[in-house]
Design a protein around this motif. Structure first.
Motif, PDB file in Angstrom:
ATOM      1  N   MET A 176       0.788  -1.220   0.000  1.00 57.19           N
ATOM      2  CA  MET A 176       0.000   0.000   0.000  1.00 57.19           C
ATOM      3  C   MET A 176       0.823   1.273   0.000  1.00 57.19           C
ATOM      4  N   ASP A 177       1.767   1.388   0.929  1.00 60.42           N
ATOM      5  CA  ASP A 177       2.487   2.653   1.080  1.00 60.42           C
ATOM      6  C   ASP A 177       3.346   2.972  -0.132  1.00 60.42           C
ATOM      7  N   VAL A 178       3.919   1.939  -0.776  1.00 57.83           N
ATOM      8  CA  VAL A 178       4.729   2.183  -1.964  1.00 57.83           C
ATOM      9  C   VAL A 178       3.828   2.592  -3.129  1.00 57.83           C
ATOM     10  N   VAL A 179       2.702   1.892  -3.291  1.00 53.30           N
ATOM     11  CA  VAL A 179       1.764   2.228  -4.363  1.00 53.30           C
ATOM     12  C   VAL A 179       1.244   3.652  -4.186  1.00 53.30           C
ATOM     13  N   VAL A 180       0.908   4.016  -2.969  1.00 54.21           N
ATOM     14  CA  VAL A 180       0.344   5.339  -2.698  1.00 54.21           C
ATOM     15  C   VAL A 180       1.382   6.441  -2.874  1.00 54.21           C
ATOM     16  N   PHE A 192       4.449   6.363  -4.404  1.00 54.75           N
ATOM     17  CA  PHE A 192       5.395   6.359  -5.517  1.00 54.75           C
ATOM     18  C   PHE A 192       4.762   6.059  -6.870  1.00 54.75           C
ATOM     19  N   ALA A 193       3.464   6.241  -6.999  1.00 51.60           N
ATOM     20  CA  ALA A 193       2.796   5.897  -8.262  1.00 51.60           C
ATOM     21  C   ALA A 193       3.395   6.647  -9.440  1.00 51.60           C
ATOM     22  N   THR A 194       3.548   7.958  -9.317  1.00 50.99           N
ATOM     23  CA  THR A 194       4.090   8.722 -10.446  1.00 50.99           C
ATOM     24  C   THR A 194       5.561   8.407 -10.668  1.00 50.99           C
ATOM     25  N   ASP A 195       6.327   8.206  -9.601  1.00 49.73           N
ATOM     26  CA  ASP A 195       7.753   7.893  -9.738  1.00 49.73           C
ATOM     27  C   ASP A 195       7.940   6.577 -10.487  1.00 49.73           C
ATOM     28  N   ILE A 196       7.166   5.561 -10.101  1.00 47.48           N
ATOM     29  CA  ILE A 196       7.305   4.256 -10.736  1.00 47.48           C
ATOM     30  C   ILE A 196       6.818   4.308 -12.181  1.00 47.48           C
ATOM     31  N   THR A 197       5.749   5.038 -12.419  1.00 46.34           N
ATOM     32  CA  THR A 197       5.245   5.174 -13.790  1.00 46.34           C
ATOM     33  C   THR A 197       6.290   5.829 -14.684  1.00 46.34           C
ATOM     34  N   LYS A 198       6.910   6.872 -14.208  1.00 43.73           N
ATOM     35  CA  LYS A 198       7.944   7.546 -14.997  1.00 43.73           C
ATOM     36  C   LYS A 198       9.170   6.663 -15.187  1.00 43.73           C
ATOM     37  N   ALA A 199       9.517   5.890 -14.172  1.00 41.74           N
ATOM     38  CA  ALA A 199      10.685   5.020 -14.289  1.00 41.74           C
ATOM     39  C   ALA A 199      10.451   3.919 -15.321  1.00 41.74           C
ATOM     40  N   LEU A 200       9.238   3.382 -15.351  1.00 43.00           N
ATOM     41  CA  LEU A 200       8.930   2.297 -16.273  1.00 43.00           C
ATOM     42  C   LEU A 200       8.569   2.778 -17.668  1.00 43.00           C
ATOM     43  N   ALA A 201       8.092   4.013 -17.773  1.00 40.10           N
ATOM     44  CA  ALA A 201       7.691   4.573 -19.065  1.00 40.10           C
ATOM     45  C   ALA A 201       8.162   6.016 -19.131  1.00 40.10           C
ATOM     46  N   PRO A 202       9.466   6.220 -19.320  1.00 40.47           N
ATOM     47  CA  PRO A 202      10.024   7.575 -19.209  1.00 40.47           C
ATOM     48  C   PRO A 202       9.599   8.537 -20.302  1.00 40.47           C
ATOM     49  N   GLU A 203       9.035   8.039 -21.391  1.00 44.28           N
ATOM     50  CA  GLU A 203       8.642   8.967 -22.450  1.00 44.28           C
ATOM     51  C   GLU A 203       7.491   9.835 -21.959  1.00 44.28           C
ATOM     52  N   ALA A 204       7.615  11.142 -22.200  1.00 43.94           N
ATOM     53  CA  ALA A 204       6.588  12.071 -21.729  1.00 43.94           C
ATOM     54  C   ALA A 204       5.370  12.049 -22.622  1.00 43.94           C
ATOM     55  N   PHE A 217      -2.418   1.999 -12.152  1.00 43.93           N
ATOM     56  CA  PHE A 217      -2.200   2.630 -10.848  1.00 43.93           C
ATOM     57  C   PHE A 217      -3.478   3.300 -10.360  1.00 43.93           C
ATOM     58  N   ASP A 218      -4.186   3.987 -11.246  1.00 43.33           N
ATOM     59  CA  ASP A 218      -5.398   4.682 -10.820  1.00 43.33           C
ATOM     60  C   ASP A 218      -6.426   3.684 -10.289  1.00 43.33           C
ATOM     61  N   ALA A 219      -6.559   2.539 -10.929  1.00 38.47           N
ATOM     62  CA  ALA A 219      -7.500   1.527 -10.451  1.00 38.47           C
ATOM     63  C   ALA A 219      -7.100   1.017  -9.068  1.00 38.47           C
ATOM     64  N   ALA A 220      -5.808   0.765  -8.873  1.00 38.98           N
ATOM     65  CA  ALA A 220      -5.338   0.307  -7.559  1.00 38.98           C
ATOM     66  C   ALA A 220      -5.536   1.385  -6.502  1.00 38.98           C
ATOM     67  N   LEU A 221      -5.265   2.624  -6.862  1.00 39.63           N
ATOM     68  CA  LEU A 221      -5.432   3.723  -5.920  1.00 39.63           C
ATOM     69  C   LEU A 221      -6.889   3.927  -5.543  1.00 39.63           C
ATOM     70  N   ARG A 236      -5.756   6.932   3.100  1.00 37.78           N
ATOM     71  CA  ARG A 236      -6.755   7.043   2.032  1.00 37.78           C
ATOM     72  C   ARG A 236      -6.673   8.413   1.349  1.00 37.78           C
ATOM     73  N   MET A 237      -6.408   9.442   2.137  1.00 39.78           N
ATOM     74  CA  MET A 237      -6.238  10.771   1.549  1.00 39.78           C
ATOM     75  C   MET A 237      -5.000  10.796   0.655  1.00 39.78           C
ATOM     76  N   SER A 238      -3.933  10.142   1.087  1.00 38.57           N
ATOM     77  CA  SER A 238      -2.712  10.107   0.283  1.00 38.57           C
ATOM     78  C   SER A 238      -2.941   9.361  -1.028  1.00 38.57           C
ATOM     79  N   ALA A 239      -3.801   8.345  -1.007  1.00 41.41           N
ATOM     80  CA  ALA A 239      -4.133   7.648  -2.250  1.00 41.41           C
ATOM     81  C   ALA A 239      -4.817   8.598  -3.224  1.00 41.41           C
ATOM     82  N   LEU A 240      -5.665   9.472  -2.711  1.00 42.42           N
ATOM     83  CA  LEU A 240      -6.341  10.449  -3.560  1.00 42.42           C
ATOM     84  C   LEU A 240      -5.356  11.495  -4.071  1.00 42.42           C
ATOM     85  N   VAL A 241      -4.418  11.907  -3.221  1.00 49.08           N
ATOM     86  CA  VAL A 241      -3.365  12.817  -3.669  1.00 49.08           C
ATOM     87  C   VAL A 241      -2.615  12.204  -4.847  1.00 49.08           C
TER      88      VAL A 241
END
Length: 554
Positions: free
Chosen positions: A259-263, A265-277, A312-316, A330-335
């Motif tokens: 939970m805590d990593v998903v909440v 680091f979602a954007t960090d992990i997404t960028k790391a796995l798919a760095p193209e903007a 990630f959005d579905a998991a969040l 739960r608030m951090s998941a929404l953030v």
């Protein structure tokens, strides 16, 4: 930017200028800090002698030592008080260790910070009776996970340094030791086990070496490695890695376990796995599924980044609705959902494109928590996060209203005032920002906190009103005077706050246009440094503070 419960204690710009007074200002707290929670025999520590007594007791009673480093205003510290320290199982378990509380605003606390390599609030460290560090407990995981890690340490766990050495040498580890490495507080480690630049690669190596039987630990190590894998560091993205992460996100139990990593680091992990903007493609926000939709992990032909964002959005969404999690989690998941929605938008965009349903969800969540929370520690943790969330969503007026409504309800209103200053600053309202920063500094309590808030205000003043020479000099002089009254002013967080002031003065006087002011401030600092013992490391820190602020040599 990661969810504020991880970072706000060290990153918000703070504020104010007040008239100098003789003696100790009323806002300097001279009383003992409040204990972290009831039912536990916490020992306050503000000096080496206090800690040494605690370790002597631990050796005599053959008990470990749990050291908690925090501050009264810090949202994640308040989260620990609301969800961990008040738990009956924590209170019962505390009989098996010596509990030591180091409040960052106690007189010698910042010196202790240097001794134990602690900087960020909060930090939890478990030591064996001989003083060797068993592990650093992560403050962001939910309370049951912390309790499991604590139990392992109390059961005679080996120091983490020895465990890591064996793992790197390929020696077998127990399941508990793999979990120790996976849940170690790497973010509060201060590079003791490995330099920060090498952390991502090390976590990746540990993830690869973790045996299949310890799947949760291996998954966590992999996700943490990816979260650290930016700017070319760490793991390189490929289809296999993306598939592993997508599988975790699609599995409700697996994503809940992380939970805590998903909440956080979602954007960090997404960028790391798919760095193209994907700047020529639609924004991720426009490709996310409707609120509450489960749907496929990505649209046919969609980019890797879109697939990951959707997953990630579905998991969040699941985590945000998980009643077993704290309100703050739960608030951090929404953030994180909002940050994910604006992942391809400019970092400083003040009117981000966010789906209407998500905006409505943000408003409803903030209003609900404001209406329902009664515990003051939980309120400090959650409302500050909700105000940040509203700003991230571009709902600035809502954020301001929420913060103002909670000023009288907060035990540390100066933290909320600094957020109001930040809101105004981001929207270009410089005068309003400085007024809030000024009031925030005026109300701040505790020597370390006042130096931190004051240096933040000073930095904002230099940036937003560089022409106000008299005010800049007055605030700088006050910080010097307050440092003179603080016996630990040139240690750790306090030292960094003052160094920040010195750096801002140097940039402000880059062309020598404020040389007279800088010279007067250097003169004011000299006796402060002169009172420090030549053998004290603080002396050198003090003497270097304004050394480069003057354009001509002093």
């Amino acid at each position: 930017m990661r969810a504020p419960l991880r970072s706000a204690c060290s990153r918000l710009a703070l504020a104010s200028a007040i008239t100098l007074v003789l003696g100790l200002p009323a806002s300097f707290s001279t009383q003992a800090a409040a204990l972290p929670g009831p039912g536990v025999a916490w020992q306050q520590a503000g000096a080496d002698a206090d800690v040494d007594r605690a370790f002597a007791q631990a050796r005599a009673e053959k008990k470990p030592v749990l050291l908690y480093w925090g501050a009264s205003w810090c949202p994640p510290c308040n989260q620990l008080k609301a969800t961990l320290f008040n738990r009956q199982d924590f209170i019962d378990r505390a009989k098996g260790f010596v509990a030591v509380h180091v409040d960052g605003d106690l007189a010698g606390a910042q010196k202790l910070g240097g001794r134990f390599k602690v900087r960020g609030y909060p930090t939890l460290i478990l030591f064996n009776p001989e003083g060797a560090e068993i592990t650093r407990l992560p403050g962001e995981v939910d309370a049951p996970q912390v309790m499991a890690l604590l139990q392992q340490g109390l059961a005679g766990g080996r120091p983490v340094k020895a465990v890591l050495a064996d793992a790197r040498a390929g020696k077998p580890l127990s399941g508990g030791e793999w979990r120790m490495l996976a849940f170690y507080g790497w973010d509060t480690d201060e590079s003791q086990l490995v330099p920060a630049a090498e952390r991502a690669a090390l976590l990746g190596q540990l993830a690869a070496a973790c045996p299949p039987a310890e799947r949760d630990a291996g998954t966590r190590l992999l996700l943490k490695a990816l979260a650290e894998s930016d700017d070319g560091k760490g793991l390189k993205p490929d289809a296999a890695l993306r598939a592993k992460v997508l599988a975790v996100l699609a599995d409700a139990a697996a994503s809940r376990a992380q939970m805590d990593v998903v909440v956080n680091f979602a954007t960090d992990i997404t960028k790391a796995l798919a760095p193209e903007a994907g700047s020529s493609r639609p924004h991720v926000a426009s490709l996310l599924p409707p609120e509450g939709a489960s749907g496929p992990l990505g649209r046919p032909g969609g980019t890797d980044r879109q697939k990951l964002a959707t997953a990630f959005d579905a998991a969040l969404q699941r985590l945000e609705a998980d009643a077993s999690l704290s309100r703050a989690d739960r608030m951090s998941a929404l953030v994180s959902r909002v940050q994910l929605a604006r992942i391809d938008q400019a970092k400083d965009e003040r009117a981000p494109k966010i789906p209407a349903a998500l905006l409505q969800r943000v408003r409803e969540a903030a209003a609900r928590e404001d209406r329902e929370i009664t515990d003051p520690h939980e309120r400090q943790a959650v409302i500050t996060s909700a105000a940040y969330l509203l700003g991230e969503a571009g709902l600035w007026a809502d954020s301001d209203v929420l913060l103002k409504a909670n000023l009288a309800r907060s035990h540390s209103p100066y933290y909320l005032m600094s957020q109001l200053g930040g809101n105004a600053r981001k929207q270009g309202r410089a005068d309003e920002a400085l007024r809030w920063y000024e009031e925030s500094f005026t109300k701040a309590q505790g020597p370390a906190t006042r130096l931190q808030w004051g240096s933040g205000y000073f930095a904002a003043l230099v940036e937003l009103a560089p022409q106000d020479e008299a005010r800049i000099e007055r605030v700088a002089r006050q910080l010097i005077d307050e440092a003179a009254r603080d016996p630990a002013a040139f240690h750790e967080r306090s030292a960094r706050a003052l160094q920040r002031m010195g750096g801002k003065l140097a940039s402000w006087n880059a062309q020598g246009q404020h040389e007279a002011v800088v010279k007067r401030l250097q003169t004011s600092l000299q006796p402060v440094c002169g009172k420090l013992d030549a053998a004290d490391a603080q002396r050198a820190t003090c003497e270097a503070l304004l050394k480069n602020a003057a354009r001509r040599s002093s």
